[in-house]
Design an enzyme around this catalytic site. Structure first.
Site, PDB file in Angstrom:
ATOM      1  N   GLU A 197       0.835  -1.196   0.000  1.00 55.01           N
ATOM      2  CA  GLU A 197       0.000   0.000   0.000  1.00 55.01           C
ATOM      3  C   GLU A 197       0.872   1.249   0.000  1.00 55.01           C
ATOM      4  O   GLU A 197       1.986   1.243   0.530  1.00 55.01           O
ATOM      5  CB  GLU A 197      -0.898   0.004   1.245  1.00 55.01           C
ATOM      6  CG  GLU A 197      -1.945  -1.091   1.185  1.00 55.01           C
ATOM      7  CD  GLU A 197      -2.894  -1.077   2.374  1.00 55.01           C
ATOM      8  OE1 GLU A 197      -4.051  -1.463   2.178  1.00 55.01           O
ATOM      9  OE2 GLU A 197      -2.482  -0.698   3.480  1.00 55.01           O
ATOM     10  N   CYS A 239       3.933   8.683   0.829  1.00 58.37           N
ATOM     11  CA  CYS A 239       4.522   7.799   1.828  1.00 58.37           C
ATOM     12  C   CYS A 239       4.774   6.451   1.131  1.00 58.37           C
ATOM     13  O   CYS A 239       3.834   5.717   0.835  1.00 58.37           O
ATOM     14  CB  CYS A 239       3.537   7.684   2.989  1.00 58.37           C
ATOM     15  SG  CYS A 239       4.110   6.618   4.286  1.00 58.37           S
ATOM     16  N   CYS A 288       6.803  -6.562   6.924  1.00 58.26           N
ATOM     17  CA  CYS A 288       7.902  -6.034   7.741  1.00 58.26           C
ATOM     18  C   CYS A 288       8.285  -7.090   8.767  1.00 58.26           C
ATOM     19  O   CYS A 288       7.426  -7.800   9.285  1.00 58.26           O
ATOM     20  CB  CYS A 288       7.459  -4.755   8.449  1.00 58.26           C
ATOM     21  SG  CYS A 288       8.790  -3.932   9.349  1.00 58.26           S
ATOM     22  N   CYS A 328       7.096  -4.338  15.593  1.00 56.03           N
ATOM     23  CA  CYS A 328       6.780  -3.324  16.615  1.00 56.03           C
ATOM     24  C   CYS A 328       5.352  -3.620  17.075  1.00 56.03           C
ATOM     25  O   CYS A 328       4.466  -3.849  16.245  1.00 56.03           O
ATOM     26  CB  CYS A 328       6.857  -1.911  16.019  1.00 56.03           C
ATOM     27  SG  CYS A 328       8.498  -1.498  15.396  1.00 56.03           S
ATOM     28  N   CYS A 332       2.219  -1.692  15.579  1.00 52.65           N
ATOM     29  CA  CYS A 332       2.111  -1.470  14.128  1.00 52.65           C
ATOM     30  C   CYS A 332       1.498  -2.674  13.418  1.00 52.65           C
ATOM     31  O   CYS A 332       1.944  -3.801  13.594  1.00 52.65           O
ATOM     32  CB  CYS A 332       3.502  -1.176  13.572  1.00 52.65           C
ATOM     33  SG  CYS A 332       3.511  -0.886  11.805  1.00 52.65           S
ATOM     34  N   GLY A 357       7.345  -1.522   5.895  1.00 54.43           N
ATOM     35  CA  GLY A 357       8.714  -2.027   5.860  1.00 54.43           C
ATOM     36  C   GLY A 357       9.723  -1.137   6.557  1.00 54.43           C
ATOM     37  O   GLY A 357       9.437   0.000   6.950  1.00 54.43           O
ATOM     38  N   GLU A 358      10.923  -1.664   6.728  1.00 59.89           N
ATOM     39  CA  GLU A 358      12.022  -0.938   7.363  1.00 59.89           C
ATOM     40  C   GLU A 358      13.040  -0.570   6.266  1.00 59.89           C
ATOM     41  O   GLU A 358      13.787  -1.421   5.803  1.00 59.89           O
ATOM     42  CB  GLU A 358      12.644  -1.834   8.454  1.00 59.89           C
ATOM     43  CG  GLU A 358      13.916  -1.308   9.072  1.00 59.89           C
ATOM     44  CD  GLU A 358      13.914   0.193   9.386  1.00 59.89           C
ATOM     45  OE1 GLU A 358      12.962   0.693  10.013  1.00 59.89           O
ATOM     46  OE2 GLU A 358      14.871   0.869   8.981  1.00 59.89           O
ATOM     47  N   LEU A 416      11.623   6.971  17.852  1.00 60.01           N
ATOM     48  CA  LEU A 416      12.278   6.819  19.156  1.00 60.01           C
ATOM     49  C   LEU A 416      11.415   6.044  20.144  1.00 60.01           C
ATOM     50  O   LEU A 416      11.897   5.196  20.864  1.00 60.01           O
ATOM     51  CB  LEU A 416      12.612   8.214  19.709  1.00 60.01           C
ATOM     52  CG  LEU A 416      13.304   8.237  21.066  1.00 60.01           C
ATOM     53  CD1 LEU A 416      14.656   7.545  21.009  1.00 60.01           C
ATOM     54  CD2 LEU A 416      13.449   9.668  21.585  1.00 60.01           C
ATOM     55  N   ASN A 473      -2.578   5.187  16.635  1.00 59.85           N
ATOM     56  CA  ASN A 473      -3.754   4.784  15.861  1.00 59.85           C
ATOM     57  C   ASN A 473      -3.984   3.324  16.217  1.00 59.85           C
ATOM     58  O   ASN A 473      -3.256   2.454  15.737  1.00 59.85           O
ATOM     59  CB  ASN A 473      -3.473   4.909  14.357  1.00 59.85           C
ATOM     60  CG  ASN A 473      -3.133   6.335  13.978  1.00 59.85           C
ATOM     61  OD1 ASN A 473      -3.890   7.250  14.248  1.00 59.85           O
ATOM     62  ND2 ASN A 473      -1.967   6.534  13.369  1.00 59.85           N
ATOM     63  N   CYS A 486      -0.448   6.242  10.172  1.00 61.27           N
ATOM     64  CA  CYS A 486       0.768   5.537  10.585  1.00 61.27           C
ATOM     65  C   CYS A 486       0.430   4.218  11.254  1.00 61.27           C
ATOM     66  O   CYS A 486      -0.400   4.183  12.162  1.00 61.27           O
ATOM     67  CB  CYS A 486       1.534   6.362  11.601  1.00 61.27           C
ATOM     68  SG  CYS A 486       2.141   7.884  10.960  1.00 61.27           S
TER      69      CYS A 486
HETATM   70  N1  SAH Z   1       9.826   1.214   9.653  1.00 61.70           N
HETATM   71  C1  SAH Z   1       9.915   2.634   9.715  1.00 61.70           C
HETATM   72  C2  SAH Z   1       8.835   3.378   8.947  1.00 61.70           C
HETATM   73  C3  SAH Z   1       7.409   2.895   9.058  1.00 61.70           C
HETATM   74  S1  SAH Z   1       6.364   3.423  10.329  1.00 61.70           S
HETATM   75  C4  SAH Z   1       9.950   3.116  11.143  1.00 61.70           C
HETATM   76  O1  SAH Z   1       9.746   2.305  12.048  1.00 61.70           O
HETATM   77  O2  SAH Z   1      10.242   4.289  11.367  1.00 61.70           O
HETATM   78  C5  SAH Z   1       6.215   5.156  10.326  1.00 61.70           C
HETATM   79  C6  SAH Z   1       5.939   5.727  11.734  1.00 61.70           C
HETATM   80  O3  SAH Z   1       4.659   5.304  12.230  1.00 61.70           O
HETATM   81  C7  SAH Z   1       6.955   5.265  12.770  1.00 61.70           C
HETATM   82  O4  SAH Z   1       7.369   6.345  13.538  1.00 61.70           O
HETATM   83  C8  SAH Z   1       6.155   4.269  13.630  1.00 61.70           C
HETATM   84  O5  SAH Z   1       6.670   4.176  14.925  1.00 61.70           O
HETATM   85  C9  SAH Z   1       4.778   4.886  13.572  1.00 61.70           C
HETATM   86  N2  SAH Z   1       3.690   3.951  13.881  1.00 61.70           N
HETATM   87  C10 SAH Z   1       3.624   2.645  13.605  1.00 61.70           C
HETATM   88  N3  SAH Z   1       2.445   2.123  14.024  1.00 61.70           N
HETATM   89  C11 SAH Z   1       1.750   3.146  14.570  1.00 61.70           C
HETATM   90  C12 SAH Z   1       0.458   3.255  15.142  1.00 61.70           C
HETATM   91  N4  SAH Z   1      -0.345   2.205  15.254  1.00 61.70           N
HETATM   92  N5  SAH Z   1       0.061   4.468  15.582  1.00 61.70           N
HETATM   93  C13 SAH Z   1       0.860   5.552  15.475  1.00 61.70           C
HETATM   94  N6  SAH Z   1       2.081   5.503  14.924  1.00 61.70           N
HETATM   95  C14 SAH Z   1       2.533   4.321  14.481  1.00 61.70           C
END
Ligand code: SAH
Length: 336
Positions: free
Chosen positions: A88, A102, A109, A113, A116, A155-156, A211, A286, A329
């Protein structure tokens, strides 16, 4: 299988299409990057050559399967890759003359996390640089000018750095989109080796670190990559990046109720970031459909923000655009 021309430089197009006149590769490249994704519409190329190109080559390897739009003009497209994996891509309408895309860099991924949804899909594979570029081309063809690029989709990106680097080269190319390196940002969960590689070998685009928390135990619990990439090493890699790049780093903090949203957590961040020049981006969680994790209250986001602002930092809060179409996000996932 025909090789897609989408991610090739003018020189590579000359080679791939066996063109004897060098300027034609440049013309084709410029058309594709406009994007004009149909050989027939490349009007400064002879009809004989257009026909030959049509027969032997193709421009894209992927296609749009679905599209959704929300009330703020956020666009999300579902793309099918040649091997049927799905990814997506989101386009955010940031107001006047500014659209930010984006881009996804992997199908799925591996980072897992906890907050996510992409992590729940598991890891399928790295995207090639032309699959990354095609997300841009497909979106630009449908919705017009795109001014900023963030590698923050599925993805990372630092675990697929060589392909991201090639994609940046094409997006930055003078004869194509020519997007400035300052208008591109890579967001990482914090891969120390990747940050160092980016500092030394590029791409020299902006860097954002997710972070989350400066408490090693809390971060490890929610972002398992912390185990191999401890906070101290991350800080050192960021200091090195800044010494070379002379650029502010963005710190993204996904805030979760009762986990990392306290005043104490905000103050701990202040002391952690001392050697760095940063701006801070707060992203209230979210929540996923069946997640026990909750978004922080607006009051705790506000007091968190004032503590950081009080210390002189520029703090922005990511507006939850895209939420209603699962494009915000952490909501990108294509379960098939
Ligand atoms: N893999 C990369 C980029 C993808 S996520 C990374 O980790 O930075 C982009 C941003 O969305 C990151 O800062 C991540 O921590 C945040 N994110 C992921 N899941 C989220 C959620 N459910 N709610 C809010 N932010 C989220």
């Amino acid at each position: 299988m025909k090789q897609a021309l989408s991610g090739l430089t003018p020189e590579q197009i000359n080679k791939q299409c066996l063109l004897d006149k060098k300027f034609i590769g440049k013309q084709i490249f410029s058309w594709i990057q406009k994007p004009v994704l149909d050989f027939d519409k490349m009007t400064n190329i002879s009809s004989v050559l257009r026909e030959k190109l049509e027969k032997k080559h193709k421009i894209l390897s992927s296609r749009i399967l679905g599209h959704q739009e929300d009330e703020y003009g956020t666009q999300k497209i579902l793309i099918e890759l040649e091997d049927k994996h799905r990814i997506e891509t989101v386009l955010l309408n940031d107001g006047k003359d500014r659209q930010t895309i984006c881009l996804s860099t992997q199908a799925g991924c591996a980072m897992k996390c906890r907050f996510c949804r992409t992590g729940e899909m598991g890891f399928k594979r790295n995207l090639t640089h032309y699959e990354i570029i095609e997300q841009y081309l497909l979106m630009a063809e449908k919705f017009g000018n795109i001014s900023n690029v963030v590698f923050m989709g599925m993805g990372e990106p630092l675990l697929n750095l060589p392909e991201v680097r090639k994609a940046v080269k094409i997006l930055h190319h003078l004869d194509g989109q020519n997007i400035s390196l300052r208008k591109m940002t890579l967001s990482t969960c914090g891969i120390v080796k990747g940050i160092k590689e980016m500092t030394q070998e590029g791409p020299h685009i902006r860097l954002a670190l997710s972070l989350f928390s400066v408490d090693q135990a809390v971060r490890k619990q929610f972002m398992p990559c912390t185990k191999k990439n401890p906070l101290e090493d991350l800080k050192e890699a960021l200091v090195e990046y800044q010494a070379v790049m002379k650029r502010e780093v963005t710190l993204e903090i996904t805030m979760i109720k009762s986990i990392n949203d306290s005043a104490q957590a905000a103050r701990a961040i202040l002391s952690w970031i001392k050697p760095l020049r940063v701006n801070i981006n707060l992203i209230p969680l979210n929540p996923g459909p069946d997640s026990e994790l909750k978004a922080p209250s607006p009051e705790s986001v506000n007091s968190f923000k004032s503590i950081l602002q009080g210390a002189g930092f520029s703090v922005s809060q990511r507006f939850q655009k895209g939420d209603s179409i699962s494009a915000a996000c952490g909501q990108l996932a294509s379960f098939t």
